[in-house]
Design a protein around this motif. Structure first.
Motif, short mmCIF file in Angstrom:
data_model
loop_
_atom_site.label_atom_id
_atom_site.label_comp_id
_atom_site.label_asym_id
_atom_site.label_seq_id
_atom_site.Cartn_x
_atom_site.Cartn_y
_atom_site.Cartn_z
N GLN A 172 0.91 -1.60 -0.21
CA GLN A 172 0.38 -0.10 -0.51
C GLN A 172 0.80 0.66 0.03
OE1 GLN A 172 -2.75 0.53 3.45
NE2 GLN A 172 -4.26 1.85 2.42
N ARG A 173 1.91 1.05 0.70
CA ARG A 173 2.77 2.45 1.25
C ARG A 173 3.53 2.54 -0.53
NH1 ARG A 173 5.89 2.88 6.48
NH2 ARG A 173 3.75 2.94 7.55
N VAL A 174 3.69 1.37 -1.02
CA VAL A 174 4.74 1.84 -1.99
C VAL A 174 3.67 2.06 -3.52
CG1 VAL A 174 5.80 0.28 -4.11
CG2 VAL A 174 6.22 0.19 -1.83
N SER A 195 0.93 3.88 -2.52
CA SER A 195 0.87 5.23 -2.69
C SER A 195 2.00 5.68 -2.50
CB SER A 195 -0.16 5.32 -0.71
OG SER A 195 -0.02 6.99 -0.73
N TYR A 196 2.72 5.72 -2.93
CA TYR A 196 4.08 6.51 -3.21
C TYR A 196 4.30 6.35 -4.80
CZ TYR A 196 9.27 7.80 -4.30
OH TYR A 196 10.22 8.46 -4.78
N VAL A 197 4.32 5.40 -5.93
CA VAL A 197 4.29 6.24 -6.92
C VAL A 197 3.03 7.02 -7.54
CG1 VAL A 197 3.40 4.20 -9.14
CG2 VAL A 197 5.04 3.20 -7.00
N ASN A 205 1.74 8.89 -6.10
CA ASN A 205 1.64 10.47 -5.71
C ASN A 205 2.79 10.98 -6.22
OD1 ASN A 205 2.24 12.87 -4.14
ND2 ASN A 205 3.92 12.23 -2.81
N GLU A 206 4.09 10.29 -6.89
CA GLU A 206 5.23 10.70 -7.84
C GLU A 206 4.76 10.74 -9.23
OE1 GLU A 206 8.80 11.65 -7.28
OE2 GLU A 206 7.62 11.43 -5.46
N ASN A 251 4.74 14.81 -10.64
CA ASN A 251 4.81 15.17 -11.68
C ASN A 251 4.30 16.16 -12.20
OD1 ASN A 251 7.34 14.59 -10.38
ND2 ASN A 251 7.53 12.76 -10.80
#
Length: 72
Positions: free
Chosen positions: A9-11, A13-15, A17-18, A22
């Motif tokens: 879930q964190r991975v 979410s990070y992707v 978000n990026e 961007n």
């Protein structure tokens, strides 16, 4: 297994978000929107400061008038 799901879930979410950040950072339309919004907020803030000063002056005038009225 809950730890693995939390990590995924964190991975994810990070992707996401990026990609979103961007995409917005490189979007001319979003940049125009951000500049216009910033300008409007600055304008509103300066008008609020001006109105606050005008109101303070009016309150001082009313206070002076009340003092002179009490002395009569």
């Amino acid at each position: 297994m809950a730890g693995g799901a939390n990590f995924m879930q964190r991975v994810l979410s990070y992707v996401v978000n990026e990609v979103v950040v961007n995409g917005l950072a490189n979007s001319p339309a979003f940049q125009r929107f951000a500049v216009r919004t910033s300008k409007r907020i600055e304008d509103i803030s300066s008008k609020a400061i001006q109105k606050r000063q005008e109101l303070a002056e009016q309150i001082k005038d009313i206070s002076k008038n009340m003092e002179s009225f009490k002395k009569q």
